[in-house]
Design a protein around this motif. Sequence first.
Motif, PDB file in Angstrom:
ATOM      1  N   PRO A   1     -33.101 -13.433 119.885  1.00  0.00           N
ATOM      2  CA  PRO A   1     -33.792 -14.140 120.966  1.00  0.00           C
ATOM      3  C   PRO A   1     -32.827 -14.803 121.957  1.00  0.00           C
ATOM      4  O   PRO A   1     -33.100 -14.845 123.160  1.00  0.00           O
ATOM      5  N   VAL A   2     -31.715 -15.313 121.469  1.00  0.00           N
ATOM      6  CA  VAL A   2     -30.732 -15.936 122.356  1.00  0.00           C
ATOM      7  C   VAL A   2     -30.127 -14.889 123.277  1.00  0.00           C
ATOM      8  O   VAL A   2     -29.979 -15.103 124.485  1.00  0.00           O
ATOM      9  N   THR A   3     -29.787 -13.734 122.720  1.00  0.00           N
ATOM     10  CA  THR A   3     -29.234 -12.645 123.524  1.00  0.00           C
ATOM     11  C   THR A   3     -30.235 -12.183 124.579  1.00  0.00           C
ATOM     12  O   THR A   3     -29.868 -11.956 125.735  1.00  0.00           O
ATOM     13  N   LEU A   4     -31.487 -12.041 124.190  1.00  0.00           N
ATOM     14  CA  LEU A   4     -32.512 -11.611 125.146  1.00  0.00           C
ATOM     15  C   LEU A   4     -32.733 -12.653 126.241  1.00  0.00           C
ATOM     16  O   LEU A   4     -32.964 -12.300 127.406  1.00  0.00           O
ATOM     17  N   ALA A   5     -32.652 -13.923 125.899  1.00  0.00           N
ATOM     18  CA  ALA A   5     -32.830 -14.971 126.908  1.00  0.00           C
ATOM     19  C   ALA A   5     -31.704 -14.931 127.937  1.00  0.00           C
ATOM     20  O   ALA A   5     -31.948 -15.037 129.145  1.00  0.00           O
ATOM     21  N   PHE A   6     -30.463 -14.763 127.476  1.00  0.00           N
ATOM     22  CA  PHE A   6     -29.343 -14.685 128.417  1.00  0.00           C
ATOM     23  C   PHE A   6     -29.400 -13.409 129.251  1.00  0.00           C
ATOM     24  O   PHE A   6     -29.028 -13.413 130.423  1.00  0.00           O
ATOM     25  N   THR A   7     -29.883 -12.325 128.666  1.00  0.00           N
ATOM     26  CA  THR A   7     -30.042 -11.086 129.426  1.00  0.00           C
ATOM     27  C   THR A   7     -31.094 -11.269 130.517  1.00  0.00           C
ATOM     28  O   THR A   7     -30.896 -10.836 131.657  1.00  0.00           O
ATOM     29  N   GLY A   8     -32.193 -11.910 130.177  1.00  0.00           N
ATOM     30  CA  GLY A   8     -33.236 -12.176 131.171  1.00  0.00           C
ATOM     31  C   GLY A   8     -32.748 -13.088 132.283  1.00  0.00           C
ATOM     32  O   GLY A   8     -33.059 -12.870 133.455  1.00  0.00           O
ATOM     33  N   LEU A   9     -31.971 -14.091 131.930  1.00  0.00           N
ATOM     34  CA  LEU A   9     -31.403 -14.982 132.943  1.00  0.00           C
ATOM     35  C   LEU A   9     -30.479 -14.213 133.875  1.00  0.00           C
ATOM     36  O   LEU A   9     -30.493 -14.419 135.093  1.00  0.00           O
TER      37      LEU A   9
END
Length: 65
Positions: free
Chosen positions: A26-34
């Motif tokens: 989830p952390v990786t996906l959040a930074f990718t979305g940002l």
Amino acid sequence: MIRIFAWPLVAAYLLVVGLWPAAAAPVTLAFTGLGVVLAAIPGPALLLAAVITWFRHRGTQPATT
């Protein structure tokens, strides 16, 4: 005697190796979305928004006497 220490270490290793990718996803996906959102906005628009925000929130200058 070594088996008493080995089994908890094996269990801890398997927990860390097995759960770390699932916990980090989830952390990786959040930074990718940002990154996607920031890449979609043109650079000059981001710079203009930063300058406007800085001027609005810079505060008042102390009075010098």
